[in-house]
Design a protein around this motif. Structure first.
Motif, PDB file in Angstrom:
ATOM      1  N   ILE A   1     -42.163  50.900   6.298  1.00  0.00           N
ATOM      2  CA  ILE A   1     -43.195  51.932   6.146  1.00  0.00           C
ATOM      3  C   ILE A   1     -43.577  52.076   4.678  1.00  0.00           C
ATOM      4  O   ILE A   1     -44.762  52.117   4.328  1.00  0.00           O
ATOM      5  N   ASP A   2     -42.576  52.163   3.796  1.00  0.00           N
ATOM      6  CA  ASP A   2     -42.866  52.277   2.365  1.00  0.00           C
ATOM      7  C   ASP A   2     -43.693  51.089   1.872  1.00  0.00           C
ATOM      8  O   ASP A   2     -44.646  51.256   1.111  1.00  0.00           O
ATOM      9  N   ALA A   3     -43.331  49.887   2.302  1.00  0.00           N
ATOM     10  CA  ALA A   3     -44.039  48.685   1.853  1.00  0.00           C
ATOM     11  C   ALA A   3     -45.450  48.605   2.420  1.00  0.00           C
ATOM     12  O   ALA A   3     -46.320  47.952   1.833  1.00  0.00           O
ATOM     13  N   SER A   4     -45.690  49.276   3.535  1.00  0.00           N
ATOM     14  CA  SER A   4     -47.004  49.203   4.195  1.00  0.00           C
ATOM     15  C   SER A   4     -48.025  50.165   3.615  1.00  0.00           C
ATOM     16  O   SER A   4     -49.195  50.127   3.998  1.00  0.00           O
ATOM     17  N   ASN A   5     -47.593  51.048   2.706  1.00  0.00           N
ATOM     18  CA  ASN A   5     -48.508  52.008   2.077  1.00  0.00           C
ATOM     19  C   ASN A   5     -49.327  52.784   3.101  1.00  0.00           C
ATOM     20  O   ASN A   5     -50.558  52.849   3.026  1.00  0.00           O
ATOM     21  N   CYS A   6     -48.634  53.376   4.053  1.00  0.00           N
ATOM     22  CA  CYS A   6     -49.291  54.163   5.097  1.00  0.00           C
ATOM     23  C   CYS A   6     -49.968  55.385   4.486  1.00  0.00           C
ATOM     24  O   CYS A   6     -49.407  56.052   3.614  1.00  0.00           O
ATOM     25  N   LYS A   7     -51.149  55.669   4.986  1.00  0.00           N
ATOM     26  CA  LYS A   7     -51.879  56.842   4.498  1.00  0.00           C
ATOM     27  C   LYS A   7     -51.672  58.052   5.405  1.00  0.00           C
ATOM     28  O   LYS A   7     -51.883  59.181   4.981  1.00  0.00           O
ATOM     29  N   ARG A   8     -51.265  57.801   6.639  1.00  0.00           N
ATOM     30  CA  ARG A   8     -51.074  58.909   7.580  1.00  0.00           C
ATOM     31  C   ARG A   8     -49.727  58.738   8.279  1.00  0.00           C
ATOM     32  O   ARG A   8     -49.238  57.620   8.460  1.00  0.00           O
ATOM     33  N   GLN A   9     -49.170  59.854   8.714  1.00  0.00           N
ATOM     34  CA  GLN A   9     -47.890  59.815   9.401  1.00  0.00           C
ATOM     35  C   GLN A   9     -47.997  59.038  10.704  1.00  0.00           C
ATOM     36  O   GLN A   9     -47.045  58.373  11.120  1.00  0.00           O
ATOM     37  N   ALA A  10     -49.153  59.086  11.342  1.00  0.00           N
ATOM     38  CA  ALA A  10     -49.345  58.344  12.594  1.00  0.00           C
ATOM     39  C   ALA A  10     -49.168  56.841  12.378  1.00  0.00           C
ATOM     40  O   ALA A  10     -48.631  56.141  13.240  1.00  0.00           O
ATOM     41  N   GLU A  11     -49.610  56.331  11.226  1.00  0.00           N
ATOM     42  CA  GLU A  11     -49.425  54.908  10.922  1.00  0.00           C
ATOM     43  C   GLU A  11     -47.935  54.591  10.757  1.00  0.00           C
ATOM     44  O   GLU A  11     -47.458  53.567  11.247  1.00  0.00           O
TER      45      GLU A  11
ATOM     46  N   LEU B   1     -39.315  60.838  10.038  1.00  0.00           N
ATOM     47  CA  LEU B   1     -40.584  60.884   9.311  1.00  0.00           C
ATOM     48  C   LEU B   1     -40.767  62.202   8.569  1.00  0.00           C
ATOM     49  O   LEU B   1     -41.660  62.318   7.723  1.00  0.00           O
ATOM     50  N   GLY B   2     -39.923  63.176   8.850  1.00  0.00           N
ATOM     51  CA  GLY B   2     -39.959  64.425   8.099  1.00  0.00           C
ATOM     52  C   GLY B   2     -39.605  64.224   6.632  1.00  0.00           C
ATOM     53  O   GLY B   2     -39.823  65.115   5.808  1.00  0.00           O
ATOM     54  N   ASN B   3     -39.068  63.056   6.285  1.00  0.00           N
ATOM     55  CA  ASN B   3     -38.741  62.733   4.897  1.00  0.00           C
ATOM     56  C   ASN B   3     -39.913  62.116   4.139  1.00  0.00           C
ATOM     57  O   ASN B   3     -39.785  61.774   2.971  1.00  0.00           O
ATOM     58  N   LEU B   4     -41.060  61.950   4.814  1.00  0.00           N
ATOM     59  CA  LEU B   4     -42.235  61.398   4.141  1.00  0.00           C
ATOM     60  C   LEU B   4     -42.928  62.463   3.304  1.00  0.00           C
ATOM     61  O   LEU B   4     -42.944  63.633   3.665  1.00  0.00           O
ATOM     62  N   TYR B   5     -43.510  62.037   2.201  1.00  0.00           N
ATOM     63  CA  TYR B   5     -44.338  62.930   1.389  1.00  0.00           C
ATOM     64  C   TYR B   5     -45.384  62.087   0.666  1.00  0.00           C
ATOM     65  O   TYR B   5     -45.316  60.864   0.640  1.00  0.00           O
ATOM     66  N   ARG B   6     -46.362  62.751   0.103  1.00  0.00           N
ATOM     67  CA  ARG B   6     -47.403  62.059  -0.672  1.00  0.00           C
ATOM     68  C   ARG B   6     -47.150  62.339  -2.151  1.00  0.00           C
ATOM     69  O   ARG B   6     -47.332  63.479  -2.608  1.00  0.00           O
ATOM     70  N   PRO B   7     -46.703  61.331  -2.922  1.00  0.00           N
ATOM     71  CA  PRO B   7     -46.453  61.557  -4.345  1.00  0.00           C
ATOM     72  C   PRO B   7     -47.730  62.020  -5.053  1.00  0.00           C
ATOM     73  O   PRO B   7     -48.833  61.611  -4.671  1.00  0.00           O
ATOM     74  N   PRO B   8     -47.572  62.872  -6.068  1.00  0.00           N
ATOM     75  CA  PRO B   8     -48.746  63.367  -6.795  1.00  0.00           C
ATOM     76  C   PRO B   8     -49.613  62.218  -7.320  1.00  0.00           C
ATOM     77  O   PRO B   8     -49.102  61.247  -7.878  1.00  0.00           O
ATOM     78  N   GLY B   9     -50.903  62.335  -7.095  1.00  0.00           N
ATOM     79  CA  GLY B   9     -51.843  61.335  -7.588  1.00  0.00           C
ATOM     80  C   GLY B   9     -51.944  60.083  -6.742  1.00  0.00           C
ATOM     81  O   GLY B   9     -52.659  59.149  -7.102  1.00  0.00           O
ATOM     82  N   GLU B  10     -51.225  60.027  -5.620  1.00  0.00           N
ATOM     83  CA  GLU B  10     -51.290  58.849  -4.754  1.00  0.00           C
ATOM     84  C   GLU B  10     -51.908  59.221  -3.412  1.00  0.00           C
ATOM     85  O   GLU B  10     -51.865  60.374  -2.998  1.00  0.00           O
ATOM     86  N   ASN B  11     -52.482  58.234  -2.736  1.00  0.00           N
ATOM     87  CA  ASN B  11     -53.065  58.507  -1.416  1.00  0.00           C
ATOM     88  C   ASN B  11     -52.283  57.837  -0.292  1.00  0.00           C
ATOM     89  O   ASN B  11     -52.788  57.667   0.807  1.00  0.00           O
ATOM     90  N   VAL B  12     -51.039  57.438  -0.590  1.00  0.00           N
ATOM     91  CA  VAL B  12     -50.164  56.851   0.433  1.00  0.00           C
ATOM     92  C   VAL B  12     -48.901  57.698   0.538  1.00  0.00           C
ATOM     93  O   VAL B  12     -48.550  58.434  -0.388  1.00  0.00           O
TER      94      VAL B  12
END
Length: 200
Positions: free
Chosen positions: A69-79, A98-109
């Motif tokens: 998932i990290d390598a795929s640069n997902c933009k949405r949790q559904a992906e 997936l509750g551990n996912l977040y969007r780092p500041p300034g990034e769109n993934v």
């Protein structure tokens, strides 16, 4: 991890703390209770025991899926969920991971908050428990052990060992696997509320 929790308790001046932990968090709670009993009023250990236990293959699969998932640069949790489906069929468990996912500041993934490389390298040792001899150390205060009946982490044969380390323990079985909090949240909540309620 137990030292981190002990530091937090001391730094914040907390008294008579109830410590609830699931899986590795359960081992953290048990370790804290045995090593620093003065900081703890009681513990609830959720689906783990005070013994060495190798982790199931599923944990390595989860880490592989999360790295993908990290390598795929997902933009949405559904992906991300679509990728994780290859590694875990249960939507409840996928949502937990997936509750551990977040969007780092300034990034769109999205990325995972947990250090996946460190986690992956540590899997062989994550099932260990630091205390080996219950004749040397015990926690004499109340302890609740909640186990999933479809999980392998607290088998019947380890109950005597739990009783040696935690002589005032109570056991609650919940019809679930290892992820019992996600699978049976109301049954888990009831077990915890009953344990923490003042006893007559």
């Amino acid at each position: 991890m137990a030292e981190d929790v002990a530091h937090f308790i001391r730094e914040n001046g907390l008294k008579e703390s109830s410590i609830i932990g699931h899986s590795m968090g359960a081992k953290t709670a048990m370790t804290l209770a045995l090593g620093s009993p003065d900081l703890v009023a009681n513990i609830a250990s959720v689906d783990n025991a005070p013994s060495d236990k190798s982790l199931g293959k599923g944990f390595a699969d989860y880490v592989r899926g999360m790295k993908q998932i990290d390598a795929s640069n997902c933009k949405r949790q559904a992906e991300a969920d679509e990728i994780l489906k290859q590694y875990e069929e249960s939507i409840t468990i996928r949502q937990f991971l997936l509750g551990n996912l977040y969007r780092p500041p300034g990034e769109n993934v999205t990325k995972f908050r947990v250090p996946l490389d460190v986690l992956g390298r540590s899997l062989d040792n994550l099932g260990d428990f630091p205390y080996k001899d219950p004749n040397e150390i015990r926690f004499g205060k109340p302890a609740l052990f909640v186990r999933g009946t479809k999980s392998k982490y607290v088998p019947d044969e380890v109950l005597p060992l739990i009783g040696q380390f935690f002589p005032r323990f109570r056991l609650v079985d919940i019809d679930a696997g290892h992820w019992l909090i996600s699978e049976q949240p109301e049954a888990f909540r009831q077990a915890i509320v009953e344990f923490l309620s003042p006893q007559e």
